[in-house]
Motif scaffolding. Structure first.
Motif, mmCIF file in Angstrom:
data_model
loop_
_atom_site.group_PDB
_atom_site.id
_atom_site.type_symbol
_atom_site.label_atom_id
_atom_site.label_comp_id
_atom_site.label_asym_id
_atom_site.label_seq_id
_atom_site.Cartn_x
_atom_site.Cartn_y
_atom_site.Cartn_z
ATOM 1 N N SER A 1 -12.711 5.542 8.161
ATOM 2 C CA SER A 1 -14.042 5.865 8.694
ATOM 3 C C SER A 1 -14.333 5.067 9.962
ATOM 4 N N VAL A 2 -13.339 4.295 10.423
ATOM 5 C CA VAL A 2 -13.452 3.549 11.677
ATOM 6 C C VAL A 2 -12.183 3.795 12.496
ATOM 7 N N ASP A 3 -12.227 3.435 13.768
ATOM 8 C CA ASP A 3 -11.054 3.551 14.633
ATOM 9 C C ASP A 3 -10.076 2.430 14.277
ATOM 10 N N MET A 4 -8.941 2.793 13.659
ATOM 11 C CA MET A 4 -7.985 1.787 13.205
ATOM 12 C C MET A 4 -7.422 0.971 14.364
ATOM 13 N N GLY A 5 -7.284 1.579 15.520
ATOM 14 C CA GLY A 5 -6.730 0.880 16.669
ATOM 15 C C GLY A 5 -7.664 -0.157 17.263
ATOM 16 N N ALA A 6 -8.964 -0.076 16.910
ATOM 17 C CA ALA A 6 -9.953 -0.996 17.474
ATOM 18 C C ALA A 6 -10.231 -2.191 16.561
ATOM 19 N N LEU A 7 -9.598 -2.243 15.388
ATOM 20 C CA LEU A 7 -9.857 -3.329 14.445
ATOM 21 C C LEU A 7 -9.376 -4.671 14.985
ATOM 22 N N ASP A 8 -10.091 -5.727 14.613
ATOM 23 C CA ASP A 8 -9.685 -7.080 14.979
ATOM 24 C C ASP A 8 -8.367 -7.426 14.271
ATOM 25 N N PHE A 9 -7.547 -8.277 14.898
ATOM 26 C CA PHE A 9 -6.238 -8.625 14.334
ATOM 27 C C PHE A 9 -6.361 -9.227 12.935
ATOM 28 N N SER A 10 -7.363 -10.078 12.721
ATOM 29 C CA SER A 10 -7.534 -10.712 11.407
ATOM 30 C C SER A 10 -7.909 -9.679 10.343
ATOM 31 N N THR A 11 -8.653 -8.641 10.746
ATOM 32 C CA THR A 11 -8.997 -7.568 9.803
ATOM 33 C C THR A 11 -7.743 -6.789 9.414
ATOM 34 N N VAL A 12 -6.889 -6.557 10.383
ATOM 35 C CA VAL A 12 -5.620 -5.865 10.103
ATOM 36 C C VAL A 12 -4.787 -6.669 9.113
ATOM 37 N N MET A 13 -4.794 -8.001 9.249
ATOM 38 C CA MET A 13 -4.047 -8.859 8.325
ATOM 39 C C MET A 13 -4.618 -8.765 6.899
ATOM 40 N N MET A 14 -5.942 -8.669 6.800
ATOM 41 C CA MET A 14 -6.556 -8.505 5.485
ATOM 42 C C MET A 14 -6.146 -7.163 4.878
ATOM 43 N N ILE A 15 -6.092 -6.120 5.715
ATOM 44 C CA ILE A 15 -5.701 -4.794 5.238
ATOM 45 C C ILE A 15 -4.250 -4.809 4.749
ATOM 46 N N PHE A 16 -3.390 -5.578 5.416
ATOM 47 C CA PHE A 16 -2.010 -5.752 4.939
ATOM 48 C C PHE A 16 -2.004 -6.204 3.476
ATOM 49 N N LEU A 17 -2.771 -7.245 3.179
ATOM 50 C CA LEU A 17 -2.814 -7.803 1.826
ATOM 51 C C LEU A 17 -3.359 -6.783 0.834
ATOM 52 N N LEU A 18 -4.456 -6.106 1.195
ATOM 53 C CA LEU A 18 -5.070 -5.135 0.289
ATOM 54 C C LEU A 18 -4.137 -3.946 0.053
ATOM 55 N N MET A 19 -3.429 -3.511 1.100
ATOM 56 C CA MET A 19 -2.480 -2.406 0.930
ATOM 57 C C MET A 19 -1.353 -2.809 -0.013
ATOM 58 N N TRP A 20 -0.843 -4.004 0.172
ATOM 59 C CA TRP A 20 0.275 -4.471 -0.653
ATOM 60 C C TRP A 20 -0.132 -4.559 -2.126
ATOM 61 N N ILE A 21 -1.332 -5.055 -2.399
ATOM 62 C CA ILE A 21 -1.803 -5.154 -3.796
ATOM 63 C C ILE A 21 -1.999 -3.760 -4.379
ATOM 64 N N GLY A 22 -2.713 -2.906 -3.662
ATOM 65 C CA GLY A 22 -2.867 -1.515 -4.082
ATOM 66 C C GLY A 22 -3.842 -1.302 -5.223
ATOM 67 N N ALA A 23 -3.603 -0.234 -5.976
ATOM 68 C CA ALA A 23 -4.494 0.184 -7.054
ATOM 69 C C ALA A 23 -4.073 -0.442 -8.384
ATOM 70 N N SER A 24 -4.511 0.180 -9.474
ATOM 71 C CA SER A 24 -4.235 -0.360 -10.811
ATOM 72 C C SER A 24 -3.122 0.428 -11.499
ATOM 73 N N PRO A 25 -2.516 -0.139 -12.551
ATOM 74 C CA PRO A 25 -1.423 0.555 -13.259
ATOM 75 C C PRO A 25 -1.879 1.878 -13.864
ATOM 76 N N ALA A 26 -0.935 2.814 -14.000
ATOM 77 C CA ALA A 26 -1.187 4.137 -14.600
ATOM 78 C C ALA A 26 -2.280 4.900 -13.863
ATOM 79 N N SER A 27 -2.363 4.693 -12.544
ATOM 80 C CA SER A 27 -3.368 5.374 -11.724
ATOM 81 C C SER A 27 -2.678 6.303 -10.742
ATOM 82 N N THR A 28 -3.480 6.938 -9.886
ATOM 83 C CA THR A 28 -2.923 7.804 -8.851
ATOM 84 C C THR A 28 -2.542 7.010 -7.606
ATOM 85 N N GLY A 29 -2.806 5.708 -7.592
ATOM 86 C CA GLY A 29 -2.530 4.870 -6.427
ATOM 87 C C GLY A 29 -1.194 4.161 -6.509
ATOM 88 N N GLY A 30 -0.853 3.431 -5.426
ATOM 89 C CA GLY A 30 0.418 2.720 -5.364
ATOM 90 C C GLY A 30 0.216 1.233 -5.196
#
Length: 595
Positions: free
Chosen positions: A431-460
């Motif tokens: 819902s935001v321009d991904m290319g305009a994000l601050d570098f530190s925000t991108v680093m936080m997104i790295f961590l959240l992406m790696w953790i992902g969703a919960s077991p037995a869900s539709t996420g990874g």
């Protein structure tokens, strides 16, 4: 429902009915194949007439076959099956009535006078015929892990072929791009090499929608449940296989688990689609169908954590980015999908218990207190999910306040920040321009992406419980404890071993993916490549804008990473290596130097 019992010798026409059933089944398969070809290719009027004639033959065979089954059976039929058969045949007869009984019929039910309704009747016929077949999983041929992987691989290849049909796109699609899109849809990732809304026709978008749904809940889940629904039972071997695949603790709960998965999925998607429809501006769409299709597509994509959107800029589109009610609906849908089916079922169970307890207390009565209605698995999942969401939202809000959130108002800033913190955990919408994000925000997104969703869900991702176990483990080691304990329970050793295996394998796959893409596309920034690989493995779908520009070799690497992220590298190893039997011996234990 009691059926006719012919005694020891049934009539001759029933003796040979099994051959008729086989003809009806294979005819329905061919009818479904022609149904796909019909939509996928442009045809002359003469060929279309032959197609329609065959459709009517299949429908007639299906009706007669269903009738013969009811005459020939000498055991009771499940009421639910009887209702489905009666309704499906009734709908089919109404469609045929609208097509063959002239102007008077067209006057009353003219909307049914459409070839697409005949094709819908073909689908109903196929469902009835397919569900009567005996589906037996041979564990000696394929173990549950191999069957799970094979089902995903097969649906991906099928999806790639369907997306290459002429009527699926406006300008055609190469096999590699079709394979990439199909893998992204089935693995509910959301990474795209061509724009979904402008490149694919409505037929092509419908194929993507089907692939997302099949990948989100599993094609074997649907096939197995329908088979059980119609036949009322299944083999012991089938139940063992499905028990392993659904994580059911008891063999007798396998099909009740499948039923819950399907009911929860379609109920949430239906409610989400309705709410999305109501939240949209009708002037944003050209027709009722466009608005409805948009609502259904995004409801399914959100719950399955797929991240696909028919909008060119995703939810950053100018007519959508300020529609905060729409964004809240999407958030709720993908959070529920990311929690996992067992957690959602357990939450529903807890809410029932809580409301009943409140009712009894209000009535001045006492109810037995049950401290463990909410399981340890649910508690850890909900606690980890809540903590990650709150921390991520606060970080996003304050870090992007004067950056990507500057264009939003007070309430809008919080909704967009919540969206930005929740979507990296495998939802993939932006819902935001991904290319305009601050570098530190991108680093936080790295961590959240790696953790992902919960077991037995539709996420990874590595999953919330894996991250929680790893966190509890180093806290336990820091305190000098030999066990991991939480909520007055001890985490089993096998859970800890699995958690660290998942973490190690994820980093191995992601790291290898980054290295290979760096070799094949050396002109790309390392940050962009790493973001793409983390997003692919965790089936997120967010990108910093390099997906479409990757070379053919790099696209193939991303395809493999997406597939491994969805089926899990640990599952792949279990499928490859033969299970070793437990031996009755134990070697001396020694400690290794760690630090």
């Amino acid at each position: 429902m009691a059926l006719v019992n012919w005694g020891s010798e049934p009539p001759d026409y029933l003796k040979y009915s099994k051959y008729f059933f086989q003809i009806a089944f294979y005819a329905s398969i061919l009818g479904l194949f022609l149904f796909i070809i019909d939509f996928g290719f442009d045809k002359s009027q003469e060929i279309q007439i032959w197609y329609n004639t065959y459709y009517y033959v299949v429908i007639a065979l299906g009706i007669v076959a269903t009738g013969l089954r009811y005459i020939g059976r000498d055991k009771q039929i499940k009421r639910s099956v009887l209702i489905f058969d009666v309704l499906s045949i009734f709908v089919t007869l109404v469609i045929l009535y609208a097509h063959f009984l002239g102007e008077e019929a067209h006057k009353h039910i003219s909307f049914l006078y459409n070839d697409n309704w005949v094709k819908f009747a073909i689908i109903l016929t196929f469902i009835r015929e397919f569900s009567e077949q005996n589906i037996n999983y041979k564990r000696t041929v394929l173990n549950p892990a191999q069957l799970f992987i094979a089902s995903f691989f097969a649906i991906i290849l099928l999806g790639a072929v369907l997306l290459m049909l002429p009527n699926a796109t406006y300008n055609g699609l190469s096999f590699l791009d079709a394979l990439f899109t199909s893998t992204s849809a089935v693995c509910v990732t959301g990474l795209i090499v061509v724009d979904t809304g402008t490149y694919f026709t409505t037929f092509g978008q419908s194929i993507i929608l089907f692939l997302i749904q099949a990948g989100g809940i599993g094609i074997l889940t649907v096939a197995s449940f329908f088979s059980y629904f119609f036949k009322g039972g299944t083999s012991y071997e089938n139940q063992l296989t499905l028990s392993d695949m659904t994580g059911s603790n008891k063999l007798g709960e396998v099909f009740s688990t499948l039923k819950r998965i399907l009911v929860i999925t379609f109920s949430i998607e239906l409610v989400a689609a309705l709410l999305i429809y109501l939240s949209l501006d009708k002037f944003f769409f050209n027709s009722f169908f466009e608005r409805t299709f948009f609502s259904v597509f995004h409801a399914v994509s959100a719950f399955c954590n797929a991240g696909f959107s028919t909008l060119p800029n995703g939810l950053f589109e100018s007519g959508i980015r300020y529609n905060y009610s729409f964004q809240v609906i999407i958030i709720i849908a993908f959070v529920l999908g990311g929690l996992g089916f067992p957690i959602v079922v357990n939450i529903i169970k807890y809410l029932k218990y809580f409301l009943l307890r409140m009712f009894f207390l209000f009535q001045g009565k006492q109810q037995t207190y049950k401290p463990w209605v909410l399981t340890l698995n649910s508690r850890i999942t909900l606690l980890t999910t809540t903590a990650l969401t709150i921390v991520g939202t606060l970080f996003f809000y304050f870090n992007e306040y004067n950056n990507t959130l500057a264009e939003h108002n007070g309430f809008g800033k919080w909704v967009t920040a919540l969206f930005g913190a929740a979507t990296p955990r495998t939802a993939g919408f932006n819902s935001v321009d991904m290319g305009a994000l601050d570098f530190s925000t991108v680093m936080m997104i790295f961590l959240l992406m790696w953790i992902g969703a919960s077991p037995a869900s539709t996420g990874g991702g590595i999953k919330t419980n894996t991250f929680a176990i790893a966190t509890l483990n180093f806290l336990s080691l820091a305190k000098g404890k030999a066990k991991i304990e939480i909520f007055r329970r001890e985490i089993s050793e096998i859970s800890v071993r699995r958690a660290f295996a998942v973490i190690s394998l994820s980093l191995l796959v992601i790291g290898l993916g980054i290295i290979l893409i760096s070799v094949f596309d050396g002109d790309k920034k390392l940050l962009d490549i790493a973001f793409e690989c983390f997003s692919a493995y965790s089936t997120v779908g967010l990108s910093l804008g390099i997906t479409a520009d990757l070379s053919a070799a790099s696209k193939f690497v991303i395809i493999v990473v997406m597939f491994l992220g969805r089926v899990s590298m640990l599952t792949l190893l279990i499928a490859v290596f033969k299970k070793v039997k437990e031996k009755n011996y134990k070697y001396p234990v020694e400690e290794l130097t760690i630090n």
